[in-house]
Design an enzyme around this catalytic site. Structure first.
Site, PDB file in Angstrom:
ATOM      1  N   GLY A  65       0.771  -1.165  -0.008  1.00  0.00           N
ATOM      2  CA  GLY A  65      -0.086  -0.098  -0.045  1.00  0.00           C
ATOM      3  C   GLY A  65       0.978   1.235   0.058  1.00  0.00           C
ATOM      4  O   GLY A  65       0.366   2.449   0.582  1.00  0.00           O
ATOM      5  N   ILE A 104      -0.918   3.941  -2.084  1.00  0.00           N
ATOM      6  CA  ILE A 104      -2.056   4.985  -1.437  1.00  0.00           C
ATOM      7  C   ILE A 104      -1.444   5.572  -0.212  1.00  0.00           C
ATOM      8  O   ILE A 104      -1.900   6.774  -0.312  1.00  0.00           O
ATOM      9  CB  ILE A 104      -2.902   3.763  -1.052  1.00  0.00           C
ATOM     10  CG1 ILE A 104      -3.481   2.734  -1.939  1.00  0.00           C
ATOM     11  CG2 ILE A 104      -4.038   4.303  -0.010  1.00  0.00           C
ATOM     12  CD1 ILE A 104      -4.501   3.639  -2.800  1.00  0.00           C
ATOM     13  N   LYS A 127       8.025   8.462  -8.406  1.00  0.00           N
ATOM     14  CA  LYS A 127       8.030   7.138  -8.261  1.00  0.00           C
ATOM     15  C   LYS A 127       9.570   6.926  -9.083  1.00  0.00           C
ATOM     16  O   LYS A 127       9.817   7.134 -10.107  1.00  0.00           O
ATOM     17  CB  LYS A 127       7.062   6.294  -9.347  1.00  0.00           C
ATOM     18  CG  LYS A 127       7.130   5.069  -9.332  1.00  0.00           C
ATOM     19  CD  LYS A 127       6.782   4.332  -7.967  1.00  0.00           C
ATOM     20  CE  LYS A 127       6.530   3.030  -8.039  1.00  0.00           C
ATOM     21  NZ  LYS A 127       6.134   2.293  -6.749  1.00  0.00           N
ATOM     22  N   THR A 181       7.535  -0.709 -12.761  1.00  0.00           N
ATOM     23  CA  THR A 181       7.298  -1.759 -13.587  1.00  0.00           C
ATOM     24  C   THR A 181       5.697  -2.007 -13.785  1.00  0.00           C
ATOM     25  O   THR A 181       4.965  -1.883 -13.052  1.00  0.00           O
ATOM     26  CB  THR A 181       8.111  -3.044 -13.239  1.00  0.00           C
ATOM     27  OG1 THR A 181       7.587  -3.258 -11.738  1.00  0.00           O
ATOM     28  CG2 THR A 181       9.477  -2.598 -12.904  1.00  0.00           C
ATOM     29  N   ASP A 231       1.392   4.293 -10.732  1.00  0.00           N
ATOM     30  CA  ASP A 231       1.320   4.712  -9.503  1.00  0.00           C
ATOM     31  C   ASP A 231       1.160   6.435  -9.161  1.00  0.00           C
ATOM     32  O   ASP A 231       0.493   6.706  -8.407  1.00  0.00           O
ATOM     33  CB  ASP A 231       2.376   4.201  -8.456  1.00  0.00           C
ATOM     34  CG  ASP A 231       2.497   2.732  -8.278  1.00  0.00           C
ATOM     35  OD1 ASP A 231       1.608   2.239  -8.669  1.00  0.00           O
ATOM     36  OD2 ASP A 231       3.604   2.364  -7.695  1.00  0.00           O
ATOM     37  N   GLU A 290       8.647   7.584  -3.916  1.00  0.00           N
ATOM     38  CA  GLU A 290       8.175   6.026  -3.609  1.00  0.00           C
ATOM     39  C   GLU A 290       9.093   5.129  -4.338  1.00  0.00           C
ATOM     40  O   GLU A 290       9.086   5.210  -5.670  1.00  0.00           O
ATOM     41  CB  GLU A 290       6.799   6.052  -4.170  1.00  0.00           C
ATOM     42  CG  GLU A 290       6.135   4.876  -3.688  1.00  0.00           C
ATOM     43  CD  GLU A 290       4.863   4.574  -4.484  1.00  0.00           C
ATOM     44  OE1 GLU A 290       4.457   3.208  -4.712  1.00  0.00           O
ATOM     45  OE2 GLU A 290       4.030   5.318  -4.693  1.00  0.00           O
ATOM     46  N   ALA A 346      10.279   0.843  -5.260  1.00  0.00           N
ATOM     47  CA  ALA A 346       9.452  -0.056  -5.972  1.00  0.00           C
ATOM     48  C   ALA A 346       9.508  -1.321  -5.035  1.00  0.00           C
ATOM     49  O   ALA A 346      10.743  -1.681  -4.859  1.00  0.00           O
ATOM     50  CB  ALA A 346       9.700  -0.251  -7.366  1.00  0.00           C
ATOM     51  N   GLY A 347       8.513  -2.053  -4.689  1.00  0.00           N
ATOM     52  CA  GLY A 347       8.762  -3.315  -3.808  1.00  0.00           C
ATOM     53  C   GLY A 347       9.049  -2.831  -2.388  1.00  0.00           C
ATOM     54  O   GLY A 347       8.853  -1.781  -1.977  1.00  0.00           O
TER      55      GLY A 347
END
EC number: 6.3.3.3
Length: 191
Positions: free
Chosen positions: A15, A18, A38, A42, A50, A115, A117-118
């Protein structure tokens, strides 16, 4: 120069997107200029999915920076870890390109919410993990966690990794996504 805050999570699909959008909206409501970024996306084409979610939560249209690719310098079609997605497309992810985009955004906005990734330990390129990137840039971190099975362990391991590397954790955000298994909530002794 704006403040950059890195937002990562204990896992993928915890999340982060969000949480990033909600935090951006909260800062905007306090009168701050804020942009979300971001690091790498991917599983999509063109504009990072996102970012579309961030803008919807923020209640704004895509920005000029979104359309120019500054808010997500790397977008890959295949949904997997960034380093594998780059390898599949015969591309190389360079930290300096991400850093340059972030610096340009920080010149214009009070806050850049970056943000990942993962999870923290996902390789973003062949040579380094997201945690390496956060440490290298000395970014403060907001760690997103959830109530899914295993999250206590993952949260504590993530916090320990940050402590060991001297990364400042501004907060741990609990995200109610995904929802609990209703059977476990209503009848915890049923299993």
């Amino acid at each position: 120069m704006g403040k950059v805050i890195f937002i990562s999570g204990i896992d993928t699909d915890v999340g982060k997107t969000i949480a990033t959008g909600i935090y951006a909206k909260k800062l905007m409501e306090q009168g701050c200029s804020v942009i979300t970024q971001k690091m790498i996306q991917t599983g999509c084409k063109n504009i990072a999915d996102d970012l579309l979610v961030h803008r919807k939560i923020q209640g704004i249209d895509l920005t000029e920076e979104d359309l120019q690719g500054k808010t997500c310098p790397y977008v890959f079609e295949y949904p997997c870890s960034p380093h594998l997605a780059a390898k599949r497309e015969s591309r190389k992810i360079e930290a300096k390109i991400i850093e340059k985009s972030t610096a340009l955004l920080a010149e214009k906005y009070d806050y850049v919410l970056l943000e990942g990734a993962g999870g923290l330990m996902v390789p973003y390129c062949e040579e380094a993990t997201t945690l390496d990137y956060i440490q290298l840039n000395n970014y403060p971190l907001i760690l997103v966690t959830s109530g899914k099975l295993g999250s206590i362990n993952h949260t504590l391991l993530s916090l320990e990794a940050c402590r060991t590397r001297g990364i400042s954790v501004l907060s741990v955000m609990y995200n109610g996504y995904p929802e609990y298994d209703l059977l476990l909530v209503k009848k915890p002794n049923a299993i």
